[in-house]
Write a protein that holds these residues in place. Structure first.
Motif, PDB file in Angstrom:
ATOM      1  N   HIS A 103       0.849  -1.207   0.000  1.00 13.04           N
ATOM      2  CA  HIS A 103       0.000   0.000   0.000  1.00 13.04           C
ATOM      3  C   HIS A 103       0.876   1.245   0.000  1.00 13.04           C
ATOM      4  O   HIS A 103       1.366   1.667   1.050  1.00 13.04           O
ATOM      5  N   HIS A 105       1.468   5.285  -2.180  1.00 10.68           N
ATOM      6  CA  HIS A 105       1.096   6.266  -3.198  1.00 10.68           C
ATOM      7  C   HIS A 105       2.409   6.891  -3.653  1.00 10.68           C
ATOM      8  O   HIS A 105       3.195   7.336  -2.816  1.00 10.68           O
ATOM      9  N   LYS A 196      -9.271  -0.290  -7.439  1.00 12.96           N
ATOM     10  CA  LYS A 196      -9.374   0.134  -6.034  1.00 12.96           C
ATOM     11  C   LYS A 196     -10.655   0.945  -5.894  1.00 12.96           C
ATOM     12  O   LYS A 196     -10.831   1.968  -6.557  1.00 12.96           O
ATOM     13  N   ASP A 346       1.210   2.688   3.510  1.00 11.01           N
ATOM     14  CA  ASP A 346       0.378   3.805   3.048  1.00 11.01           C
ATOM     15  C   ASP A 346       1.138   5.122   3.017  1.00 11.01           C
ATOM     16  O   ASP A 346       0.570   6.188   3.240  1.00 11.01           O
ATOM     17  N   GLY A 448      -3.626   9.627   0.014  1.00  8.48           N
ATOM     18  CA  GLY A 448      -4.135   8.482   0.756  1.00  8.48           C
ATOM     19  C   GLY A 448      -4.747   8.860   2.097  1.00  8.48           C
ATOM     20  O   GLY A 448      -5.050   8.003   2.907  1.00  8.48           O
TER      21      GLY A 448
HETATM   22 ZN   LIG Z   1      -3.665   4.805   0.736  1.00 11.23          ZN
END
Ligand SMILES: [Zn+2]
Length: 453
Positions: A103, A105, A196, A346, A448
Motif C-alpha cells: 500500500h 502512493h 481500487k 500507506d 491516501g
Molecule cells: Zn492509501
C-alpha cells in the motif's frame, strides 16, 4: 502542476536551512560488518552470494548456504562453488527476498527512496495513471534500475467529494448514473493493474463524506472480476468492511479502525477469502516516524524528502480514540483466524515514507501478534501470492533476484531488519546513497489521507 506547487510550498515550511541546502546528515555507517567488499561488486545481474542464512519468504532454511544469481534471476541455492561470476561473502548474515509494500502512493522519487530501504516492489493503491506504461516496462525487464518496481490501481473508483478528498490532480469520478462496467473498462484501458474502490462515508455528523453505495461497490467488483482483475477496497469501518468482502472484494487495504471485530464478523471475513493490508503506520500517529529518525542505522540513508516527511507532526486530535490499539486488535484476530495479512505502510500519509516506514509497519505487525517470520512473509511471499506477483517474493530458483541482506537475523527480532546492509534488484547491487536535493513532487502528498486523519 497544482500538486507540485503545493508540495513546494509545504517544503518551505518547517524545513531546516541545512535540509533546504540539501546537506544530508552523514552518520557513521557501521564498518564492523562489512559483508560485501567493493571488489565483489556484481556486474551484469550475476553474482554468487555465499555464507548466508536464508529466509525464503516462508521460513528459514537450515544452515548457511549460497545463492547463485544469473542474469537477474535466482539460478540455484545450495553449497555452491564459484563459477565465473562475482562472489560476495555474506559473512553469516541473513538473506531475504526484497520487500513488497502492498500500500503506497507514489510521487517523484518515492520509488527510489523505497528501493534504498530494501522495498523492491510497490503496490500503489490510487495514483496517476500517466506513469503506468513506464512502470510495466520496468517490471518486465531485468535491467539495472534505481527504483522499486510498481503495480498500480491507477485512478481509483470513488464519487465527487469523496475520499481521497485532495488527491492533487483531477480524475474521473462515479456519478449516480455511471455505468460501472464501462468505468472499470476505462481504468484498465488507462493501465490500472487492479481496481481500487472507496467505500468510506467519513465520520458523520462532524466529518461526513459522500461515498459509493454498496450496489456500486458490488458492480465495481463484478466488473473487475469479469475481466480477470482483482478488486481491492479502501474501507475503515467494521460494518462496511464486512459488507465489502461479502460483495466479493479480494482484499481491503486497511483494517477496521472504528471497532474490534467480533467472532462472527471475523468468521465472515475469513470465509470471504479476502486479504487485509492493515496500514498500522497510518494510525500510529508518528510513533514509527520518531523511532526511524532516532536510529543511526536508518538516518544515513534517508533522502531529504523522507527526512522532511518523517519530521511532520501529526495533527493534534483531542479525544482521539486509540486507533492503533483497535486496529492492532483486529490484526491479531484476523491473523489468528487465518485471514491473510499483507504489509503496507500507506506512505506518504501522515509521517510515513516510502521504504523506511515499511520497516516500522512490520514492527507494528509483530506487536499485534505476528511472529517476526510471519511479518516478513507479509512483506514477501504473501503479497506475491495474493497480489499475483508470480516472479518474486520468494528465494527459489527461477524467481527474480530481488534480495536483501541483513547483518542480524530479523526472524529472531524484527527490528534486526534495520541492520539492512546490501540490496540487490534484478541481481544488481543497489546504491544506497541518498540524493542530496529536495525533490519537487508532481503528485500529492495527501492522496491516501484517511478519514481518521
Ligand atoms: Zn492509501
Amino acid at each position: 502542476m497544482a500538486g507540485g506547487r503545493r508540495l513546494v510550498s509545504v517544503l518551505g515550511m518547517g524545513y531546516s536551512r541545512r535540509q533546504m541546502l540539501g546537506i544530508v546528515p552523514v552518520a557513521a555507517v557501521s564498518a564492523a560488518w562489512p559483508g560485501v567488499s567493493a571488489a565483489a561488486r556484481p556486474e551484469g545481474g550475476s553474482v554468487l552470494i555465499r555464507n548466508v542464512h536464508i529466509f525464503d519468504g516462508r521460513r528459514m532454511l537450515d544452515g548457511r548456504r549460497s545463492v547463485l544469481i544469473r542474469d537477474g534471476l535466482i539460478a540455484r541455492i545450495g553449497d555452491l562453488a564459484p563459477e565465473g561470476v562475482a562472489v560476495v561473502d555474506g559473512r553469516g548474515g541473513t538473506l531475504l527476498p526484497g520487500l513488497i509494500d502492498s500500500h503506497v502512493h507514489t510521487f517523484e522519487g518515492s520509488s527510489a527512496d523505497a528501493l534504498r530501504f530494501g522495498v523492491t516492489t510497490e503496490l500503489e493503491m490510487f495514483g496517476e495513471p500517466g506513469q503506468l506504461a513506464a512502470a510495466k516496462r520496468q517490471r518486465r525487464s531485468r535491467k539495472q534500475v534505481t527504483a522499486a518496481d510498481l503495480w498500480s490501481a491507477g485512478n481509483g473508483v470513488t464519487v465527487p467529494g469523496g475520499h481521497p478528498v485532495r488527491p492533487g490532480y483531477e480524475f474521473p469520478r462515479v456519478l449516480p448514473d455511471t455505468d460501472l462496467d464501462s468505468f472499470v473498462a476505462d481504468r484498465l484501458q488507462e493501465g490500472s493493474d487492479y481496481l481500487k474502490f472507496v467505500y468510506e462515508p467519513g465520520d458523520p455528523p462532524d466529518r461526513p463524506l459522500p461515498s459509493l453505495t454498496l450496489a456500486q461497490v458490488t458492480a465495481t467488483i463484478a466488473a473487475a472480476h469479469r475481466r480477470g482483475r482483482l478488486a481491492v477496497g479502501h474501507v475503515e469501518k467494521l460494518k462496511l468492511y464486512v459488507e465489502a468482502v461479502r460483495a466479493g472484494a479480494d482484499g481491503i487495504v486497511h483494517v477496521p479502525y472504528n471497532a474490534v471485530a467480533g467472532a462472527a464478523e471475523v468468521e465472515m471475513i475469513r470465509r470471504s477469502g479476502s486479504f487485509a493490508v492493515p496500514t498500522l503506520s497510518v494510525v500510529d500517529w508518528g510513533l514509527g516516524a520518531k523511532s526511524l529518525l532516532a536510529d543511526d542505522r536508518i538516518t544515513p540513508w534517508l533522502s531529504p524528502t523522507q527526512e522532511y516527511l518523517l519530521s511532520q507532526e501529526p495533527p493534534e486530535r483531542p479525544g482521539r480514540p486509540d486507533l492503533l490499539g483497535i486496529a492492532s486488535a483486529n490484526v491479531r484476530r484476523f491473523h489468528a483466524a487465518g485471514i491473510p495479512v499483507l504489509a503496507g505502510a500507506d506512505a506518504p500519509v501522515r509521517a510515513n515514507v516510502s521504504g523506511a516506514s515499511l520497516l516500522t509497519e512490520l514492527e507494528h505487525l509483530v506487536r499485534a501478534g505476528l511472529t517476526p517470520a510471519e511479518a516478513l512473509t507479509a512483506a514477501t511471499a504473501a503479497p506475491a501470492r495474493h497480489l499475483r506477483l508470480a516472479d518474486r517474493g520468494r528465494i527459489t530458483p527461477g524467481r527474480r533476484a530481488d534480495l536483501i541482506l541483513t547483518s542480524a537475523d530479523p526472524t529472531r527480532d524484527i527490528t534486526n531488519l534495520r541492520t539492512l546492509h546490501t540490496i540487490w534488484k534484478n541481481g544488481y547491487q543497489v546504491d544506497r546513497t541518498p540524493p542530496a536535493e529536495v525533490r519537487r513532487s508532481s503528485a500529492s502528498m495527501t492522496v491516501g489521507q484517511t478519514s481518521t486523519s
